[in-house]
Design a protein around this motif. Structure first.
Motif, PDB file in Angstrom:
ATOM      1  N   GLU A 148     -37.870  13.714 -13.017  1.00  8.49           N
ATOM      2  CA  GLU A 148     -39.102  12.996 -12.742  1.00  8.49           C
ATOM      3  C   GLU A 148     -39.314  11.290 -12.921  1.00  8.49           C
ATOM      4  N   GLU A 149     -38.504  10.989 -13.996  1.00  9.70           N
ATOM      5  CA  GLU A 149     -38.585   9.652 -14.228  1.00  9.70           C
ATOM      6  C   GLU A 149     -37.705   8.584 -13.198  1.00  9.70           C
ATOM      7  N   MET A 150     -36.602   9.348 -12.787  1.00 14.16           N
ATOM      8  CA  MET A 150     -35.574   8.652 -12.021  1.00 14.16           C
ATOM      9  C   MET A 150     -35.150   9.322 -10.548  1.00 14.16           C
ATOM     10  N   LYS A 151     -35.421   9.106  -9.718  1.00 15.30           N
ATOM     11  CA  LYS A 151     -34.797   9.797  -8.500  1.00 15.30           C
ATOM     12  C   LYS A 151     -33.365  10.097  -8.460  1.00 15.30           C
ATOM     13  N   GLY A 152     -32.687   9.106  -8.832  1.00 19.10           N
ATOM     14  CA  GLY A 152     -30.919   9.314  -8.864  1.00 19.10           C
ATOM     15  C   GLY A 152     -30.551  10.213 -10.069  1.00 19.10           C
ATOM     16  N   ALA A 153     -31.446  10.734 -10.777  1.00 13.25           N
ATOM     17  CA  ALA A 153     -31.089  11.545 -12.011  1.00 13.25           C
ATOM     18  C   ALA A 153     -30.588  12.923 -11.822  1.00 13.25           C
ATOM     19  N   ILE A 154     -31.039  13.422 -10.515  1.00 12.41           N
ATOM     20  CA  ILE A 154     -30.648  14.756  -9.929  1.00 12.41           C
ATOM     21  C   ILE A 154     -29.164  14.712  -9.621  1.00 12.41           C
ATOM     22  N   LEU A 155     -28.496  13.532  -9.260  1.00 17.82           N
ATOM     23  CA  LEU A 155     -27.170  13.501  -8.968  1.00 17.82           C
ATOM     24  C   LEU A 155     -26.473  13.557 -10.355  1.00 17.82           C
ATOM     25  N   ILE A 156     -26.852  12.843 -11.264  1.00 18.54           N
ATOM     26  CA  ILE A 156     -26.275  13.000 -12.547  1.00 18.54           C
ATOM     27  C   ILE A 156     -26.296  14.364 -13.079  1.00 18.54           C
ATOM     28  N   TYR A 157     -27.319  15.045 -12.992  1.00 15.26           N
ATOM     29  CA  TYR A 157     -27.015  16.417 -13.353  1.00 15.26           C
ATOM     30  C   TYR A 157     -26.100  17.391 -12.433  1.00 15.26           C
ATOM     31  N   PHE A 158     -26.003  17.032 -11.115  1.00 14.85           N
ATOM     32  CA  PHE A 158     -25.126  17.694 -10.079  1.00 14.85           C
ATOM     33  C   PHE A 158     -23.639  17.333 -10.657  1.00 14.85           C
ATOM     34  N   VAL A 159     -23.399  16.235 -10.705  1.00 15.21           N
ATOM     35  CA  VAL A 159     -22.178  15.781 -11.519  1.00 15.21           C
ATOM     36  C   VAL A 159     -21.758  16.154 -12.712  1.00 15.21           C
ATOM     37  N   ILE A 160     -22.742  16.366 -13.650  1.00 18.03           N
ATOM     38  CA  ILE A 160     -22.292  17.014 -15.137  1.00 18.03           C
ATOM     39  C   ILE A 160     -22.131  18.454 -14.802  1.00 18.03           C
ATOM     40  N   PHE A 161     -22.940  19.171 -14.053  1.00 20.52           N
ATOM     41  CA  PHE A 161     -22.736  20.410 -13.631  1.00 20.52           C
ATOM     42  C   PHE A 161     -21.511  20.790 -13.134  1.00 20.52           C
ATOM     43  N   ILE A 162     -20.702  20.143 -12.305  1.00 19.42           N
ATOM     44  CA  ILE A 162     -19.778  20.103 -11.617  1.00 19.42           C
ATOM     45  C   ILE A 162     -18.478  19.993 -12.738  1.00 19.42           C
ATOM     46  N   LEU A 163     -18.507  18.833 -13.429  1.00 21.53           N
ATOM     47  CA  LEU A 163     -17.739  18.345 -14.574  1.00 21.53           C
ATOM     48  C   LEU A 163     -17.707  19.844 -15.544  1.00 21.53           C
ATOM     49  N   GLU A 164     -18.806  20.131 -15.943  1.00 23.17           N
ATOM     50  CA  GLU A 164     -18.581  21.511 -16.802  1.00 23.17           C
ATOM     51  C   GLU A 164     -18.041  22.728 -16.200  1.00 23.17           C
ATOM     52  N   ILE A 165     -18.190  22.900 -15.070  1.00 22.90           N
ATOM     53  CA  ILE A 165     -17.354  24.030 -14.409  1.00 22.90           C
ATOM     54  C   ILE A 165     -15.783  23.872 -14.534  1.00 22.90           C
ATOM     55  N   VAL A 166     -15.533  22.517 -13.958  1.00 26.06           N
ATOM     56  CA  VAL A 166     -14.051  21.942 -13.894  1.00 26.06           C
ATOM     57  C   VAL A 166     -13.454  22.083 -15.405  1.00 26.06           C
ATOM     58  N   LEU A 167     -14.098  21.897 -16.513  1.00 28.31           N
ATOM     59  CA  LEU A 167     -13.640  21.895 -17.731  1.00 28.31           C
ATOM     60  C   LEU A 167     -13.583  23.104 -18.256  1.00 28.31           C
ATOM     61  N   ALA A 168     -14.590  23.915 -17.749  1.00 31.17           N
ATOM     62  CA  ALA A 168     -14.546  25.548 -18.282  1.00 31.17           C
ATOM     63  C   ALA A 168     -13.374  26.267 -17.647  1.00 31.17           C
ATOM     64  N   ASN A 169     -13.128  25.796 -16.498  1.00 27.34           N
ATOM     65  CA  ASN A 169     -11.848  26.402 -15.579  1.00 27.34           C
ATOM     66  C   ASN A 169     -10.562  25.850 -16.385  1.00 27.34           C
ATOM     67  N   LEU A 170     -10.544  24.677 -16.781  1.00 20.85           N
ATOM     68  CA  LEU A 170      -9.273  24.123 -17.602  1.00 20.85           C
ATOM     69  C   LEU A 170      -8.950  24.816 -18.701  1.00 20.85           C
ATOM     70  N   CYS A 171     -10.233  24.965 -19.766  1.00 17.65           N
ATOM     71  CA  CYS A 171     -10.043  25.549 -20.878  1.00 17.65           C
ATOM     72  C   CYS A 171      -9.686  27.265 -20.832  1.00 17.65           C
ATOM     73  N   THR A 172     -10.219  27.639 -19.686  1.00 19.88           N
ATOM     74  CA  THR A 172      -9.674  29.140 -19.381  1.00 19.88           C
ATOM     75  C   THR A 172      -8.200  29.235 -19.095  1.00 19.88           C
ATOM     76  N   TYR A 173      -7.835  28.294 -18.375  1.00 21.87           N
ATOM     77  CA  TYR A 173      -6.416  28.100 -17.894  1.00 21.87           C
ATOM     78  C   TYR A 173      -5.502  27.976 -19.124  1.00 21.87           C
ATOM     79  N   PHE A 174      -5.948  27.040 -19.883  1.00 20.40           N
ATOM     80  CA  PHE A 174      -5.073  26.787 -21.065  1.00 20.40           C
ATOM     81  C   PHE A 174      -5.056  28.051 -22.243  1.00 20.40           C
ATOM     82  N   VAL A 175      -6.164  28.589 -22.200  1.00 20.43           N
ATOM     83  CA  VAL A 175      -6.085  29.804 -23.230  1.00 20.43           C
ATOM     84  C   VAL A 175      -5.252  30.878 -22.565  1.00 20.43           C
ATOM     85  N   PHE A 176      -5.413  31.143 -21.305  1.00 22.52           N
ATOM     86  CA  PHE A 176      -4.357  32.238 -20.767  1.00 22.52           C
ATOM     87  C   PHE A 176      -2.825  31.796 -20.520  1.00 22.52           C
TER      88      PHE A 176
END
Length: 73
Positions: free
Chosen positions: A37-65
């Motif tokens: 609501e404060e900044m229109k470009g912030a939605i892009l930041i949340y989308f990038v963070i979401f993608i990075l979370e998924i990538v990091l989670a997949n990497l962590c799962t890969y290393f565990v296995f």
């Protein structure tokens, strides 16, 4: 049956990693990241963070296995 158990375990572990990575990001950077609501470009930041979370989670799962596979040998 073993393949199904591996797939379900990977999915659950990935979801757990996404949750914990999200909690860490919220804890450390929650006050820095603006609301959409404060900044229109912030939605892009949340989308990038979401993608990075998924990538990091997949990497962590890969290393565990990978470690589990090397321990089984």
């Amino acid at each position: 049956m073993k393949k199904i158990i591996n797939s379900v375990t990977r999915l659950i572990l990935t979801i757990m990693f996404v949750y914990h990575i999200n909690q860490l990001i919220s804890f450390y950077f929650g006050s820095i990241i603006p609301n959409p609501e404060e900044m229109k470009g912030a939605i892009l930041i949340y989308f990038v963070i979401f993608i990075l979370e998924i990538v990091l989670a997949n990497l962590c799962t890969y290393f565990v296995f990978r470690v589990a596979k090397s321990e089984a040998k």
